[in-house]
Design an enzyme around this catalytic site. Structure first.
Site, PDB file in Angstrom:
ATOM      1  CE  LYS A   1      42.117  39.078  41.455  1.00  0.00           C
ATOM      2  NZ  LYS A   1      42.308  39.051  42.795  1.00  0.00           N
TER       3      LYS A   1
ATOM      4  CD  GLU B   1      55.491  32.956  36.049  1.00  0.00           C
ATOM      5  OE1 GLU B   1      55.464  31.375  35.900  1.00  0.00           O
ATOM      6  OE2 GLU B   1      55.755  33.263  36.965  1.00  0.00           O
TER       7      GLU B   1
ATOM      8  CB  CYS C   1      56.050  29.608  39.734  1.00  0.00           C
ATOM      9  SG  CYS C   1      57.038  31.050  39.297  1.00  0.00           S
TER      10      CYS C   1
ATOM     11  CD  GLU D   1      52.416  24.664  40.355  1.00  0.00           C
ATOM     12  OE1 GLU D   1      51.375  25.174  39.864  1.00  0.00           O
ATOM     13  OE2 GLU D   1      53.312  25.526  40.293  1.00  0.00           O
TER      14      GLU D   1
HETATM   15  O1  TXE Z   1      45.598  30.640  42.192  1.00  0.00           O
HETATM   16  P1  TXE Z   1      45.001  31.412  41.154  1.00  0.00           P
HETATM   17  P2  TXE Z   1      45.056  29.769  43.290  1.00  0.00           P
HETATM   18  C1  TXE Z   1      49.290  27.592  41.483  1.00  0.00           C
HETATM   19  C2  TXE Z   1      49.473  26.637  42.870  1.00  0.00           C
HETATM   20  C3  TXE Z   1      48.165  26.534  43.323  1.00  0.00           C
HETATM   21  C4  TXE Z   1      47.175  26.729  42.301  1.00  0.00           C
HETATM   22  C5  TXE Z   1      45.943  27.445  42.589  1.00  0.00           C
HETATM   23  O2  TXE Z   1      49.567  25.169  42.232  1.00  0.00           O
HETATM   24  O3  TXE Z   1      47.880  25.455  44.143  1.00  0.00           O
HETATM   25  O4  TXE Z   1      47.798  27.588  41.418  1.00  0.00           O
HETATM   26  O5  TXE Z   1      46.191  28.634  43.161  1.00  0.00           O
HETATM   27  C6  TXE Z   1      43.028  35.537  40.252  1.00  0.00           C
HETATM   28  N1  TXE Z   1      39.948  35.533  36.029  1.00  0.00           N
HETATM   29  N2  TXE Z   1      49.867  28.776  41.438  1.00  0.00           N
HETATM   30  O6  TXE Z   1      43.697  29.209  43.084  1.00  0.00           O
HETATM   31  O7  TXE Z   1      43.615  31.410  41.215  1.00  0.00           O
HETATM   32  C7  TXE Z   1      42.990  35.282  41.664  1.00  0.00           C
HETATM   33  O8  TXE Z   1      42.273  36.171  42.327  1.00  0.00           O
HETATM   34  C8  TXE Z   1      40.792  36.323  36.563  1.00  0.00           C
HETATM   35  C9  TXE Z   1      51.046  29.013  40.837  1.00  0.00           C
HETATM   36  O9  TXE Z   1      45.116  30.593  44.485  1.00  0.00           O
HETATM   37  O10 TXE Z   1      45.423  31.221  39.792  1.00  0.00           O
HETATM   38  C10 TXE Z   1      44.475  35.755  41.852  1.00  0.00           C
HETATM   39  O11 TXE Z   1      44.553  37.250  41.867  1.00  0.00           O
HETATM   40  N3  TXE Z   1      41.845  36.245  37.651  1.00  0.00           N
HETATM   41  C11 TXE Z   1      51.118  30.356  41.019  1.00  0.00           C
HETATM   42  C12 TXE Z   1      45.415  35.126  40.553  1.00  0.00           C
HETATM   43  O12 TXE Z   1      44.222  34.993  39.776  1.00  0.00           O
HETATM   44  C13 TXE Z   1      41.338  35.275  38.305  1.00  0.00           C
HETATM   45  C14 TXE Z   1      51.040  31.071  42.060  1.00  0.00           C
HETATM   46  C15 TXE Z   1      46.071  33.844  41.027  1.00  0.00           C
HETATM   47  O13 TXE Z   1      45.176  32.738  41.741  1.00  0.00           O
HETATM   48  C16 TXE Z   1      40.418  34.316  38.264  1.00  0.00           C
HETATM   49  C17 TXE Z   1      49.674  30.889  42.519  1.00  0.00           C
HETATM   50  C18 TXE Z   1      39.445  34.358  37.000  1.00  0.00           C
HETATM   51  N4  TXE Z   1      38.771  33.564  36.762  1.00  0.00           N
HETATM   52  C19 TXE Z   1      49.150  29.650  42.405  1.00  0.00           C
HETATM   53  N5  TXE Z   1      40.398  33.351  39.129  1.00  0.00           N
HETATM   54  C20 TXE Z   1      52.661  30.629  40.126  1.00  0.00           C
HETATM   55  N6  TXE Z   1      52.903  30.144  38.995  1.00  0.00           N
HETATM   56  O14 TXE Z   1      53.398  31.352  40.807  1.00  0.00           O
HETATM   57  C21 TXE Z   1      41.417  33.781  40.026  1.00  0.00           C
HETATM   58  N7  TXE Z   1      41.941  34.696  39.661  1.00  0.00           N
END
Ligand code: TXE
Length: 490
Positions: A173, A248, A282, A387
């Site tokens: 996904k 991660e 990240c 972050e």
């Molecule tokens: O990320 P999400 P978001 C951090 C960054 C950002 C914050 C929120 O600080 O501001 O996270 O970003 C899926 N069960 N990073 O909300 O939600 C979602 O659809 C299963 C750091 O956009 O974590 C997407 O495919 N999956 C980071 C993926 O998780 C779920 C990179 C990541 O989105 C879910 C991105 C659930 N309950 C954001 N909810 C890095 N470490 O590189 C969401 N998703």
């Protein structure tokens, strides 16, 4: 308007619900395509396909699996320009970056694991003269692969390639905000004759598709990259089902600069580690610590160079920094900048959205923020601990090694750290003491796909990369063979 489709059982299919979400171009703020608003019914179809494909794929000789993955790598390279443009429009990142980093790395991911599987081996343990144990490693079944929006194809393929190379099938996904290159990858997989059902890509929101993947009883392996909060939620739903999980998560990485460091190398790399991909990596070095005697000089030069970075249309060749991913991320970054002011910080440059003149008419509705440098904040301030994931860095002076180790370790995160010094013993000492999954000495983002990659503390659990990934996606089984009692003793 392009209508993105799921990739299930080798076919491009509509969501069961027939519902779609708008997919925005962050540089203009306008919808330019439609992404399936998938749900658990789509995940169910994908799981059925993956389950059906598993017996044959897991028994396919490694050399044949490798050949298919190499074809995918070749096709990614052949379509580099198209994929780079798609990634640029979908994420708002400069086309130059998508061309030089995201897409080449996606091809390397496939090539790396396609060849790694040909060399993968496992252990044997001779138990005195009584027995021999060997470790049989077998694919685990269906893997659930969930990736974020900052490096869409790069991170998704970093999971798909090792999962498939080791003989698993997968339900993947991508982020619902950046689905386009995953959609194009589906077409590439079809062209490469990847057998139906080996890889399935289901689009949709995290709370629907992501959650359905993590709680599905037939998906025993979960590899996730994304925010720390989401990681915690996934850990909660996967734990009672005893899934194997790798997370991660976020980072708040220190970039430590000693006075003996070579400034000519520190400056350009620190600009990149602060602002590449609009600071949405990240591994970004968002907390810069400079030894007191070099502090003032560094701040002056760094601020002057940061102010010269060109924020603009991601499609333009001279753009250094594009748009943030979404309105929500833009608001989050701007709120942190206000918080920095409340916490007593001084905004040395940026701190505001990019003005319409610099980004141009086409991008006037986009989510642009100027590169922002903040000083005079306490190390324990929220801006220095949480972050932000945007083009915002803080700079703080430090007295000595002891103090900077405490500063570096003063967050809940522990993903990566950079360390600049010409003093080798000091570099080794700090590398040992800083709680972080990666330590870069006199560099940043120098990646070798063989090394273990992942974080400590709230930056996650498990490691990706090289052997670690091949081991993660396989189940070790120990086979113990006792020698017959009358065997000659050697
Ligand atoms: O990320 P999400 P978001 C951090 C960054 C950002 C914050 C929120 O600080 O501001 O996270 O970003 C899926 N069960 N990073 O909300 O939600 C979602 O659809 C299963 C750091 O956009 O974590 C997407 O495919 N999956 C980071 C993926 O998780 C779920 C990179 C990541 O989105 C879910 C991105 C659930 N309950 C954001 N909810 C890095 N470490 O590189 C969401 N998703």
């Amino acid at each position: 308007m392009t209508k993105i489709a799921h990739y299930i059982n080798g076919e491009m299919v509509e969501p069961v619900s027939h519902r779609y979400l708008d997919n925005l171009d962050p540089a203009t703020g306008e919808a330019y395509s439609l992404v399936p608003d998938g749900d658990e019914r789509d995940v169910e179809r994908a799981v059925e396909a993956a389950e059906k494909a598993f017996p044959a794929w897991s028994r396919t000789p490694a050399a044949q699996r490798s050949a298919v993955l190499l074809r995918i790598a070749d096709l990614i390279e052949a379509n580099l320009e198209r994929l780079a443009r798609a990634e640029c429009v979908d994420t708002g990142k400069p086309l130059r970056l998508a061309r030089s980093l995201d897409i080449p790395r996606a091809a390397s991911n496939f090539r790396f694991f396609a060849t790694a599987i040909l060399h993968f081996h496992s252990e044997s343990h001779a138990t005195d003269h009584r027995a021999i144990n060997y470790t049989l490693r077998r694919p685990r079944g269906i893997a659930g692969l969930i990736s974020p929006w900052n490096l869409p194809l790069y991170l998704l393929t970093w999971k798909i390639a090792p999962a498939l190379a080791t003989g698993n099938t997968a339900v993947a996904k991508p982020s619902e905000i950046t689905p386009m290159t995953a959609f194009l990858l589906s077409e590439i997989c079809r062209e490469a004759s990847l057998p139906p059902g080996v890889l399935n890509i289901v689009h949709g929101q995290g709370a629907n598709v992501g959650a359905a993947i993590t709680r599905h009883p037939k998906i025993g392996t979960i590899s996730f990259t994304g925010g720390t909060k989401t990681g915690a939620e996934i850990a909660r739903s996967a734990a009672p089902l005893f899934k194997k999980v790798a997370l991660e998560l976020g980072g708040k990485n220190p970039n430590i600069i000693f006075a003996d460091a070579r400034l000519e190398e520190v400056l350009p790399t620190s600009l990149r580690s602060s602002f590449d991909n609009q600071g949405q990596i990240c591994l970004s070095g968002s907390r810069i610590f400079v030894e007191e005697s070099a502090y003032e000089g560094f701040v002056e030069r760094f601020v002057s160079e940061a102010s010269r970075l060109k924020v603009g249309d991601p499609l333009e060749p001279d753009t250094d920094q594009g748009a943030l991913i979404s309105r929500a991320q833009f608001d989050k970054v701007m709120q942190y900048i206000s918080l920095a002011r409340e916490e007593g910080g001084t905004i040395r440059c940026g701190g505001v959205p990019a003005d319409a003149v610099s980004v141009g008419e086409r991008c006037k509705g986009g989510f642009f923020v100027q590169p922002t440098v903040i000083t005079d904040l306490k190390v324990e301030s929220r801006v220095n601990r949480e972050e932000i994931f945007g083009p915002v860095v803080t700079i703080t002076p430090f007295k000595d090694e002891e103090e900077v180790v405490a500063y570096a370790n003063g967050t809940d995160y522990g993903l990566a750290a950079s360390l600049w010094t010409e003093n080798l013993p000091r570099a080794h000492r700090l590398a040992e003491r800083i709680a972080s999954g990666t330590i870069w000495i006199n560099c940043w983002m120098l990646r070798d796909l063989r090394v273990p990659f992942g974080g400590m503390k709230s930056s996650g659990v498990g490691r990706e990369g090289g052997e670690e990934a091949l081991r993660f996606f396989t189940e070790p089984k120990n086979v113990c063979i006792q020698f017959p009692p009358d065997a000659p003793k050697g």
